[in-house]
Design an enzyme around this catalytic site. Sequence first.
Site, PDB file in Angstrom:
ATOM      1  N   ASP A  54       0.836  -1.186  -0.020  1.00 15.85           N
ATOM      2  CA  ASP A  54      -0.084   0.047   0.130  1.00 15.85           C
ATOM      3  C   ASP A  54       0.743   1.221  -0.080  1.00 15.85           C
ATOM      4  O   ASP A  54       0.831   2.295   0.922  1.00 15.85           O
ATOM      5  CB  ASP A  54      -0.926   0.148   1.198  1.00 15.85           C
ATOM      6  CG  ASP A  54      -1.816  -1.251   1.293  1.00 15.85           C
ATOM      7  OD1 ASP A  54      -2.843  -1.283   0.808  1.00 15.85           O
ATOM      8  OD2 ASP A  54      -1.260  -2.246   1.718  1.00 15.85           O
ATOM      9  N   TYR A  90      -1.513   4.396  -6.345  1.00 14.55           N
ATOM     10  CA  TYR A  90      -2.900   5.063  -5.796  1.00 14.55           C
ATOM     11  C   TYR A  90      -3.182   6.249  -6.853  1.00 14.55           C
ATOM     12  O   TYR A  90      -2.312   6.803  -7.451  1.00 14.55           O
ATOM     13  CB  TYR A  90      -2.723   5.624  -4.616  1.00 14.55           C
ATOM     14  CG  TYR A  90      -2.777   4.483  -3.303  1.00 14.55           C
ATOM     15  CD1 TYR A  90      -4.059   4.000  -3.029  1.00 14.55           C
ATOM     16  CD2 TYR A  90      -1.653   3.953  -2.795  1.00 14.55           C
ATOM     17  CE1 TYR A  90      -3.961   3.096  -1.965  1.00 14.55           C
ATOM     18  CE2 TYR A  90      -1.930   2.785  -2.062  1.00 14.55           C
ATOM     19  CZ  TYR A  90      -2.971   2.596  -1.534  1.00 14.55           C
ATOM     20  OH  TYR A  90      -3.051   1.671  -0.573  1.00 14.55           O
ATOM     21  N   HIS A 228     -10.526  -2.454   7.157  1.00 15.93           N
ATOM     22  CA  HIS A 228     -11.073  -3.234   6.353  1.00 15.93           C
ATOM     23  C   HIS A 228     -11.563  -4.543   7.302  1.00 15.93           C
ATOM     24  O   HIS A 228     -12.609  -5.188   7.019  1.00 15.93           O
ATOM     25  CB  HIS A 228     -10.249  -3.558   5.253  1.00 15.93           C
ATOM     26  CG  HIS A 228     -10.003  -2.566   4.269  1.00 15.93           C
ATOM     27  ND1 HIS A 228     -11.133  -2.035   3.696  1.00 15.93           N
ATOM     28  CD2 HIS A 228      -8.996  -2.100   4.088  1.00 15.93           C
ATOM     29  CE1 HIS A 228     -10.803  -1.045   2.860  1.00 15.93           C
ATOM     30  NE2 HIS A 228      -9.315  -1.049   2.965  1.00 15.93           N
TER      31      HIS A 228
END
Length: 343
Positions: A54, A90, A228
């Site tokens: 990420d 991203y 999440h």
Amino acid sequence: MASFSTRDSKTIFFFFGLRAACLSLCLVGSVAELQRFEHPPKADGSLSFLVVGDWGRRGLYNQSQVALQMGLIGEKAEIDFVISTGDNFYEDGLTGVDDPAFNESFSNIYTAPGLNKQWYNVLGNHDYRGDAEAQLSPVLRTIDKRWLCLRSFIVNAEIVDFFFVDTTPFVDDYFTNPKNHTYDWRGVTPREDYLSNLLKDVDSALKDSSAKWKIVVGHHTIKSAGHHGVTQELVTQLLPILKANNIDFYVNGHDHCLEHISDTHSEINFFTSGGGSKAWRGDIKWWSPEELKLYYDGQGFMSIQMTKASADIAFYDVFGNVLHKWSLSKHLRSATNRTFTYA
């Protein structure tokens, strides 16, 4: 760097330009036999690598600072390679193989000599929002030779086999409730066939593995106290296969934190390394203290050093401080492999 396996000529063809056959690496409507690569350990039989996830934000949200510490630790530990757990770019992946974000978020960020190693990458859900096949293209490897990204594949490292699994297509919401996002499902649809074949291939590859250690890498969480939380589709469909085949570690990203969670019902340890850039401060759900060994809601990464007999895990923050250390001595485990039916 990785070497090609003579057992799989398709792997060799992939790197020598048969883009028409291998650009997607997953045939429409089915999953090709998992690509295999070989990455031998050091001369003494040990293996060392970093895990980050990420991350791809053009150096922002402390991505550059995490990269700096990765370079320092990577050089000190003499790592053999780096694993990325996905969400490489991203917010919406790459627009194509010529997208400047590839250099701005990868090549120009991870510049330290200690990171001049092979990178093994999987796709995350944000990567699927762009041109997913661009990240799979051998063209990127000509731009930066470190880059290797496939949907699902295997890396044989003698003492350990790594099984990289494409987890994004498992998540129902991306298909039924995409929330104004567009996903690149080329090479995935029809979804039911894709997942059924992928599960069969992963199960078969795990059963065939004779390595001392088995590590499965995916983007999405199976156990997580983060934002999440648990990915129920993986718990239902993938986790029983991992348990039946006695894997040692499941390593993922997706939640922007660092975690170590054990399992009271199996010997699997679950590691989240999703702190490569933007983190979510204070975003934690309750988890059994018996299982939760580490939860850190900031940026960072993890390292793993392995021999046939032991594995040493360490988590680092953005300043290079050690947050958590854990070691496991390898012992023989006996279990009967169960047979699964794939819907």
